[in-house]
Motif scaffolding. Structure first.
Motif, PDB file in Angstrom:
ATOM      1  N   ARG A  29     -49.212 -87.104-101.967  1.00 37.36           N
ATOM      2  CA  ARG A  29     -50.410 -86.613-102.656  1.00 37.36           C
ATOM      3  C   ARG A  29     -51.583 -86.483-101.691  1.00 37.36           C
ATOM      4  O   ARG A  29     -52.340 -85.508-101.744  1.00 37.36           O
ATOM      5  N   GLU A  30     -51.730 -87.456-100.808  1.00 33.72           N
ATOM      6  CA  GLU A  30     -52.813 -87.392 -99.839  1.00 33.72           C
ATOM      7  C   GLU A  30     -52.619 -86.224 -98.876  1.00 33.72           C
ATOM      8  O   GLU A  30     -53.579 -85.520 -98.542  1.00 33.72           O
ATOM      9  N   ARG A  63     -53.461 -83.030-100.705  1.00 31.23           N
ATOM     10  CA  ARG A  63     -54.914 -82.895-100.799  1.00 31.23           C
ATOM     11  C   ARG A  63     -55.479 -82.368 -99.477  1.00 31.23           C
ATOM     12  O   ARG A  63     -56.340 -81.492 -99.459  1.00 31.23           O
ATOM     13  N   GLU A  64     -54.995 -82.887 -98.352  1.00 31.06           N
ATOM     14  CA  GLU A  64     -55.453 -82.424 -97.042  1.00 31.06           C
ATOM     15  C   GLU A  64     -55.116 -80.948 -96.834  1.00 31.06           C
ATOM     16  O   GLU A  64     -55.944 -80.184 -96.319  1.00 31.06           O
ATOM     17  N   ILE A  90     -54.723 -78.663 -99.164  1.00 34.92           N
ATOM     18  CA  ILE A  90     -55.595 -77.885-100.050  1.00 34.92           C
ATOM     19  C   ILE A  90     -56.987 -77.767 -99.439  1.00 34.92           C
ATOM     20  O   ILE A  90     -57.575 -76.681 -99.414  1.00 34.92           O
ATOM     21  N   GLU A  91     -57.511 -78.868 -98.930  1.00 37.53           N
ATOM     22  CA  GLU A  91     -58.839 -78.845 -98.309  1.00 37.53           C
ATOM     23  C   GLU A  91     -58.864 -77.918 -97.100  1.00 37.53           C
ATOM     24  O   GLU A  91     -59.829 -77.165 -96.909  1.00 37.53           O
TER      25      GLU A  91
END
Length: 90
Positions: free
Chosen positions: A50-51, A54-55, A57-58
């Motif tokens: 998940r982390e 998220r990275e 996506i950012e």
């Protein structure tokens, strides 16, 4: 070249972590005493995934700008297993 194994790879080895007593009790109730390590391993791998997502996506948003709200909602529906709704449905 000596590469480090990725999450879920390589031999297992014991580590020490501190958890609240209530958390331990709930974990034992859910997994039994012998399933705790596998359960925790799975949770950690999922959190790392998940982390990393998220990275990614950012990074994509920094390069391309934020995704359109409708596109995000469509993808969320797919992830939840919901059928896409036709635009002209009443």
């Amino acid at each position: 070249m000596n590469e480090q194994p990725g999450p879920g790879e390589g031999p297992t080895r014991p580590v020490s972590v501190s958890l609240h007593e209530g958390t331990i009790a709930a974990l034992k109730e859910r997994t039994g005493r012998r399933g705790m390590s596998a359960y925790i391993e799975s949770l950690i791998q999922r959190q790392l995934e998940r982390e990393r997502l998220r990275e990614l996506i950012e990074d994509a948003e920094a390069e391309l700008g934020p995704a359109a709200g409708a596109a995000v909602e469509t993808k969320r529906a797919l992830l939840r297993g919901e059928a896409a709704k036709p635009a002209d449905a009443a």
